[in-house]
Design a protein around this motif. Structure first.
Motif, mmCIF file in Angstrom:
data_model
loop_
_atom_site.group_PDB
_atom_site.id
_atom_site.type_symbol
_atom_site.label_atom_id
_atom_site.label_comp_id
_atom_site.label_asym_id
_atom_site.label_seq_id
_atom_site.Cartn_x
_atom_site.Cartn_y
_atom_site.Cartn_z
ATOM 1 N N GLY A 130 0.776 -1.223 0.000
ATOM 2 C CA GLY A 130 0.000 0.000 0.000
ATOM 3 C C GLY A 130 0.809 1.276 0.000
ATOM 4 N N GLU A 131 2.035 1.243 0.570
ATOM 5 C CA GLU A 131 2.834 2.465 0.637
ATOM 6 C C GLU A 131 3.281 2.956 -0.737
ATOM 7 O OE1 GLU A 131 4.000 0.244 4.493
ATOM 8 O OE2 GLU A 131 3.362 -0.236 2.473
ATOM 9 N N VAL A 135 3.027 2.967 -7.670
ATOM 10 C CA VAL A 135 3.022 1.672 -8.354
ATOM 11 C C VAL A 135 1.586 1.180 -8.524
ATOM 12 C CG1 VAL A 135 3.811 -0.721 -8.250
ATOM 13 C CG2 VAL A 135 5.293 1.120 -7.440
ATOM 14 N N VAL A 136 0.779 1.341 -7.487
ATOM 15 C CA VAL A 136 -0.630 0.945 -7.567
ATOM 16 C C VAL A 136 -1.296 1.656 -8.737
ATOM 17 C CG1 VAL A 136 -2.859 0.992 -6.394
ATOM 18 C CG2 VAL A 136 -0.787 0.479 -5.093
ATOM 19 N N ARG A 137 -1.078 2.949 -8.851
ATOM 20 C CA ARG A 137 -1.706 3.722 -9.928
ATOM 21 C C ARG A 137 -1.202 3.307 -11.297
ATOM 22 N NH1 ARG A 137 -1.137 9.439 -6.624
ATOM 23 N NH2 ARG A 137 -3.133 9.338 -5.515
ATOM 24 N N ARG A 138 0.090 2.999 -11.387
ATOM 25 C CA ARG A 138 0.631 2.605 -12.688
ATOM 26 C C ARG A 138 0.068 1.256 -13.135
ATOM 27 N NH1 ARG A 138 6.235 4.526 -14.642
ATOM 28 N NH2 ARG A 138 4.834 6.302 -14.820
ATOM 29 N N VAL A 167 -6.934 -4.951 -8.580
ATOM 30 C CA VAL A 167 -5.743 -4.479 -7.867
ATOM 31 C C VAL A 167 -6.145 -4.144 -6.434
ATOM 32 C CG1 VAL A 167 -3.962 -2.710 -7.712
ATOM 33 C CG2 VAL A 167 -4.665 -3.579 -9.944
ATOM 34 N N HIS A 168 -5.458 -4.758 -5.487
ATOM 35 C CA HIS A 168 -5.753 -4.525 -4.075
ATOM 36 C C HIS A 168 -4.519 -3.925 -3.413
ATOM 37 C CE1 HIS A 168 -7.795 -5.397 -0.180
ATOM 38 N NE2 HIS A 168 -6.545 -5.443 0.258
#
Length: 439
Positions: A130-131, A135-138, A167-168
């Motif tokens: 989560g930090e 990367v999550v957005r990409r 994506v979690h």
């Protein structure tokens, strides 16, 4: 240079230097999603056999054969099948999956689609630390591009195969890198390891058959489909096939990710990375992150594959090579790592919850120069009582650098007692020298 050209094998990292390698158009120009078309023209069982034949082993640390893990899924089970990608890269020193997802997320997405098709899953999850919100957005953006291009969703490429990817983002718990704790987190519960059996392949996510693989493992699948099992197995060693990402960090001139065949040595990698920082020499290093036993300069020529590192008394793990020179106090470094594991223990089992706390107490005293050589034996006894007695491998990882550091650097521990503090601490060293002069 010729040496570098023969040792580096850029496959997963081949496009990382392009202007926008994370975009679908860039990935497609480099041959992206061609492997998906080829895979969708095959039978799922043939895909599983192809991965088995390639010799691909899990790149998340354990090194379990990927194709064999896929084959454990009971296809006669009427429940849905799930693929879960473990992208919760949280261990100190480990940095390979995050750069891969940032530079080339479509490599992972294509691998997820092919792998899901092979195990007959219609829903896949990518669990990202989560930090690392960027990367999550990409990865989310890459998945959106894949949906728009028809690589995801209903009737993919007109084959009748359906797949959705979710994506979690995790909440920042290192324990969720353990696969069953990750499943609990995905289900909305506190991330804690499960007692096994049942194993995830039989009763994993939502009590359904589940395959859990590391990012690099899944991202390696498209190149195997495109180039064949023989091509992949031509790299590496007899039992450790293929290329992999080695992360070099610490006191090295050019830290970063180096993609090379399994079996390369640290000496060769250091040559490519410019060596240990100028004016200094290698003291100790980790072959697979901070949860693996330390190695020293004596092990520079150990083959960095699962068997070679194992024979040297350590583990290849995540191939996180942390390099430390002679200016580093090994006691202090081990204490910092142990503090991390104490903080990240989920507290479910006593050996880990209580054991890591006591390890920190003893190490902190030793680092301050309080104690005797008998305390070292007590520390080793504590490690022995913790090792192999917890729900998951977190506690085992916590004791590994402690026991190995005492094995190789007992004299440095004793020097702390003799000086009444850390010999690498300028204040403690000055006090020791003054006391010696007065004596």
């Amino acid at each position: 240079m010729t040496t570098q050209a023969t040792q580096l094998t850029p496959v997963l990292s081949a496009t990382w230097r392009d202007d926008t390698p994370w975009r679908l158009d860039s990935y497609t120009r480099a041959g992206g999603y061609e492997a998906l078309d080829k895979a969708l023209g095959m039978q799922p069982d043939d895909l599983i056999q192809l991965v088995k034949d390639s010799g691909l082993r899990g790149r998340g640390g354990a090194g379990f054969p990927t194709g064999m893990k896929w084959g454990f899924i009971p296809q006669d089970n009427p429940k849905p099948k799930y693929l879960v990608v473990n992208a919760d890269e949280s261990e100190p020193g480990t940095c390979k999956d995050i750069p891969l997802m940032m530079a080339s997320p479509h490599t992972l997405v294509e691998g997820v689609i092919i792998s899901s098709y092979a195990i007959r899953a219609n829903t896949a999850f990518i669990y990202i630390r989560g930090e690392v919100l960027h990367v999550v957005r990409r990865v989310q953006a890459a998945i959106a591009e894949a949906y728009a291009a028809g690589h995801l969703g209903k009737d993919i490429h007109g084959t009748g195969y359906d797949l959705d990817i979710v994506v979690h983002a995790g909440a920042g718990a290192y324990i969720c890198g353990e696969e069953t704790a990750l499943l609990d987190s995905l289900e909305g519960r506190r991330g804690q390891p499960r007692l096994r059996p049942p194993f995830p392949a039989v009763a994993g996510l939502y009590a359904s058959p589940t395959v859990i693989n590391n990012v690099e493992s899944i991202a390696s699948v498209p190149c195997i489909v495109s180039n064949g099992a023989a091509w992949f197995s031509s790299m590496g060693t007899e039992k450790s096939k293929g290329m992999t990402l080695y992360s070099l960090s610490g006191h090295v001139e050019r830290p970063g990710q180096y993609e090379a065949p399994l079996g390369i040595t640290l000496r060769e990698l250091l040559e490519m990375a410019g060596g240990v920082r100028a004016g200094h020499e290698l003291k100790f290093w980790t072959p697979g992150g901070s949860s693996t036993p330390l190695l020293t300069a004596e092990h520079l020529d150990v083959p960095l594959d699962y068997e070679g590192v194992g024979a040297a008394g350590s583990m290849l793990g995540t191939k996180a090579l942390q390099i430390f020179d002679e200016t580093v106090c090994v006691v202090r470094a081990v204490l910092r790592w142990t503090e991390f594991y104490k903080h990240e223990s989920c507290g479910k089992c006593t050996p880990c919850r209580e054991g890591t706390w006591w390890l920190v107490q003893v190490l902190a005293r030793l680092e301050k120069g309080i104690g005797t050589e008998d305390d070292l034996e007590q520390l080793l006894d504590q490690c022995d009582n913790i090792l192999g007695r917890s729900f998951c491998a977190l506690a085992d990882g916590a004791v590994s650098p402690i026991a190995s550091s005492i094995q190789f650097f007992r004299a440095e521990y004793l020097a702390h007692f003799e000086r009444g503090g850390c010999p690498f601490d300028p204040v403690a060293s000055t006090l020791f020298a003054t006391a010696g002069a007065r004596a």
